[in-house]
Each structure stands twice: as structure tokens, then as C-alpha cells.
Scaffold this motif. Structure first.
Motif, PDB file in Angstrom:
ATOM      1  N   UNK A   1       0.856  -1.191   0.000  1.00 11.90           N
ATOM      2  CA  UNK A   1       0.000   0.000   0.000  1.00 11.90           C
ATOM      3  C   UNK A   1       0.890   1.238   0.000  1.00 11.90           C
ATOM      4  N   UNK A   2       0.638   2.152  -0.917  1.00 12.39           N
ATOM      5  CA  UNK A   2       1.431   3.373  -1.006  1.00 12.39           C
ATOM      6  C   UNK A   2       0.518   4.540  -1.329  1.00 12.39           C
ATOM      7  N   UNK A   3       0.995   5.746  -1.075  1.00 16.80           N
ATOM      8  CA  UNK A   3       0.236   6.957  -1.378  1.00 16.80           C
ATOM      9  C   UNK A   3       0.332   7.246  -2.874  1.00 16.80           C
ATOM     10  N   UNK A   4      -0.765   7.645  -3.451  1.00 16.34           N
ATOM     11  CA  UNK A   4      -0.800   7.941  -4.888  1.00 16.34           C
ATOM     12  C   UNK A   4      -0.208   9.335  -5.130  1.00 16.34           C
ATOM     13  N   UNK A   5       0.863   9.463  -5.906  1.00 20.06           N
ATOM     14  CA  UNK A   5       1.472  10.773  -6.128  1.00 20.06           C
ATOM     15  C   UNK A   5       0.748  11.620  -7.169  1.00 20.06           C
ATOM     16  N   UNK A   6      -0.160  11.035  -7.941  1.00 22.02           N
ATOM     17  CA  UNK A   6      -0.831  11.793  -9.004  1.00 22.02           C
ATOM     18  C   UNK A   6      -1.663  12.963  -8.470  1.00 22.02           C
ATOM     19  N   UNK A   7      -2.502  12.788  -7.429  1.00 24.24           N
ATOM     20  CA  UNK A   7      -3.244  13.953  -6.922  1.00 24.24           C
ATOM     21  C   UNK A   7      -2.328  15.054  -6.407  1.00 24.24           C
ATOM     22  N   UNK A   8      -1.189  14.675  -5.843  1.00 18.58           N
ATOM     23  CA  UNK A   8      -0.259  15.693  -5.360  1.00 18.58           C
ATOM     24  C   UNK A   8       0.305  16.495  -6.532  1.00 18.58           C
ATOM     25  N   UNK A   9       0.622  15.826  -7.616  1.00 18.19           N
ATOM     26  CA  UNK A   9       1.117  16.519  -8.804  1.00 18.19           C
ATOM     27  C   UNK A   9       0.032  17.405  -9.411  1.00 18.19           C
ATOM     28  N   UNK A  10      -1.211  16.923  -9.419  1.00 18.77           N
ATOM     29  CA  UNK A  10      -2.315  17.733  -9.949  1.00 18.77           C
ATOM     30  C   UNK A  10      -2.542  18.982  -9.113  1.00 18.77           C
ATOM     31  N   UNK A  11      -2.446  18.839  -7.791  1.00 19.79           N
ATOM     32  CA  UNK A  11      -2.655  19.993  -6.918  1.00 19.79           C
ATOM     33  C   UNK A  11      -1.518  20.996  -7.077  1.00 19.79           C
ATOM     34  N   UNK A  12      -0.290  20.540  -7.202  1.00 22.25           N
ATOM     35  CA  UNK A  12       0.821  21.469  -7.432  1.00 22.25           C
ATOM     36  C   UNK A  12       0.624  22.239  -8.741  1.00 22.25           C
ATOM     37  N   UNK A  13       0.174  21.562  -9.775  1.00 25.37           N
ATOM     38  CA  UNK A  13      -0.107  22.229 -11.038  1.00 25.37           C
ATOM     39  C   UNK A  13      -1.261  23.217 -10.887  1.00 25.37           C
ATOM     40  N   UNK A  14      -2.293  22.819 -10.157  1.00 27.81           N
ATOM     41  CA  UNK A  14      -3.445  23.703  -9.942  1.00 27.81           C
ATOM     42  C   UNK A  14      -3.060  24.939  -9.142  1.00 27.81           C
ATOM     43  N   UNK A  15      -2.135  24.806  -8.203  1.00 30.16           N
ATOM     44  CA  UNK A  15      -1.691  25.966  -7.424  1.00 30.16           C
ATOM     45  C   UNK A  15      -0.996  26.980  -8.331  1.00 30.16           C
ATOM     46  N   UNK A  16      -0.162  26.520  -9.226  1.00 28.15           N
ATOM     47  CA  UNK A  16       0.534  27.422 -10.150  1.00 28.15           C
ATOM     48  C   UNK A  16      -0.459  28.099 -11.089  1.00 28.15           C
ATOM     49  N   UNK A  17      -1.409  27.337 -11.606  1.00 28.59           N
ATOM     50  CA  UNK A  17      -2.422  27.914 -12.493  1.00 28.59           C
ATOM     51  C   UNK A  17      -3.284  28.918 -11.743  1.00 28.59           C
ATOM     52  N   UNK A  18      -3.623  28.620 -10.499  1.00 31.46           N
ATOM     53  CA  UNK A  18      -4.433  29.537  -9.685  1.00 31.46           C
ATOM     54  C   UNK A  18      -3.684  30.837  -9.428  1.00 31.46           C
ATOM     55  N   UNK A  19      -2.390  30.736  -9.157  1.00 38.22           N
ATOM     56  CA  UNK A  19      -1.603  31.951  -8.942  1.00 38.22           C
ATOM     57  C   UNK A  19      -1.618  32.831 -10.189  1.00 38.22           C
ATOM     58  N   UNK A  20      -1.432  32.239 -11.349  1.00 34.99           N
ATOM     59  CA  UNK A  20      -1.474  33.010 -12.586  1.00 34.99           C
ATOM     60  C   UNK A  20      -2.846  33.609 -12.850  1.00 34.99           C
ATOM     61  N   UNK A  21      -3.897  32.829 -12.586  1.00 39.64           N
ATOM     62  CA  UNK A  21      -5.258  33.320 -12.800  1.00 39.64           C
ATOM     63  C   UNK A  21      -5.580  34.471 -11.835  1.00 39.64           C
ATOM     64  N   UNK A  22      -5.148  34.351 -10.598  1.00 40.25           N
ATOM     65  CA  UNK A  22      -5.401  35.406  -9.620  1.00 40.25           C
ATOM     66  C   UNK A  22      -4.644  36.675  -9.990  1.00 40.25           C
ATOM     67  N   UNK A  23      -3.399  36.527 -10.407  1.00 43.84           N
ATOM     68  CA  UNK A  23      -2.618  37.701 -10.813  1.00 43.84           C
ATOM     69  C   UNK A  23      -3.265  38.401 -12.006  1.00 43.84           C
ATOM     70  N   UNK A  24      -3.717  37.633 -12.993  1.00 45.18           N
ATOM     71  CA  UNK A  24      -4.390  38.222 -14.149  1.00 45.18           C
ATOM     72  C   UNK A  24      -5.692  38.912 -13.735  1.00 45.18           C
ATOM     73  N   UNK A  25      -6.459  38.301 -12.841  1.00 44.36           N
ATOM     74  CA  UNK A  25      -7.716  38.900 -12.390  1.00 44.36           C
ATOM     75  C   UNK A  25      -7.475  40.200 -11.639  1.00 44.36           C
ATOM     76  N   UNK A  26      -6.448  40.243 -10.814  1.00 42.64           N
ATOM     77  CA  UNK A  26      -6.138  41.465 -10.074  1.00 42.64           C
ATOM     78  C   UNK A  26      -5.701  42.570 -11.026  1.00 42.64           C
ATOM     79  N   UNK A  27      -4.896  42.236 -12.015  1.00 45.49           N
ATOM     80  CA  UNK A  27      -4.449  43.249 -12.985  1.00 45.49           C
ATOM     81  C   UNK A  27      -5.629  43.763 -13.802  1.00 45.49           C
TER      82      UNK A  27
END
Length: 113
Positions: A63-89
Motif C-alpha cells: 500500500x502506497x500513497x498515490x502521487x498523481x493527486x499531489x502533482x495535480x494539486x501542485x499544477x493547480x496551485x501554479x495555475x491559480x496563482x497566474x489566474x489570480x494575478x491576471x484577475x487582479x491586474x
């Protein structure tokens, strides 16, 4: 534990939708941010929360932890940062052009008359 995670996701979605439907741009940006937090938490929950498990498959470990959701969340955090910066501008540019922070660009006193 599942009820707590589901309740947190529901509260974040409810708050995000409520703020996204507001008339001021800053509240809309905060609502979009809350919705992105809810998506990140949902992605973590989909990956089955496991404790004291190795993150990768190792020989002899069943039994091991699935790394795929962690990779998806890291990608989503980067996309969210870019989306938030664009929305603020865009919100700042709209405020500088119209002189109002309303989503439709019409000031409060103009809307009443």
C-alpha cells in the motif's frame, strides 16, 4: 474524517460562489480563489488520504500513497496563482479606466439615477 473534508469543500464552494456573484471586483477575485482552494482540496480527497505510507511504490510494500493527486494539486496551485494575478491586474485596469470597482463599471451614484 470524510464528513469533515466534504464539509470543508462544501463551505469553500458556497463561499466562493457567493463572493463570485458580488458586484465588486475584489470580492469576485476572492470568490475565484476560494473556488480554486475547494478544487485543490477535492483533488486531495480523490487521491485517498493515507497516513504513514511511502509516497512511491517500493519493493515489498503493498500500500502506497498515490502521487498523481499531489502533482495535480501542485499544477493547480501554479495555475491559480497566474489566474489570480491576471484577475487582479484586470480589476485594477478596470478601476483606473472607469473610476469604479463595480463589476459592470458603473459607479454606485450613477446606478441610482
Amino acid at each position: 474524517m470524510e464528513f469533515l473534508i466534504a464539509s470543508a469543500i462544501g463551505a469553500l464552494v458556497a463561499g466562493g460562489v457567493y463572493l463570485s456573484l458580488r458586484a465588486r471586483t475584489f470580492q469576485v477575485v476572492l470568490g475565484l480563489t476560494l473556488l480554486s482552494y475547494a478544487v485543490n482540496l477535492f483533488l486531495f480527497a480523490v487521491g485517498r488520504l493515507t497516513v504513514d505510507r511511502p509516497p512511491l511504490y517500493a519493493k515489498g510494500v503493498a500500500d502506497y500513497a498515490d502521487p498523481l493527486p499531489q502533482a495535480l494539486v501542485l499544477t493547480a496551485i501554479v495555475i491559480t496563482f497566474g489566474m489570480t494575478a491576471l484577475s487582479v491586474v484586470l480589476a485594477l485596469r478596470s478601476f483606473l479606466e472607469s473610476g469604479s470597482d463595480q463589476v459592470d463599471g458603473i459607479a454606485d451614484e450613477e446606478a441610482e439615477s
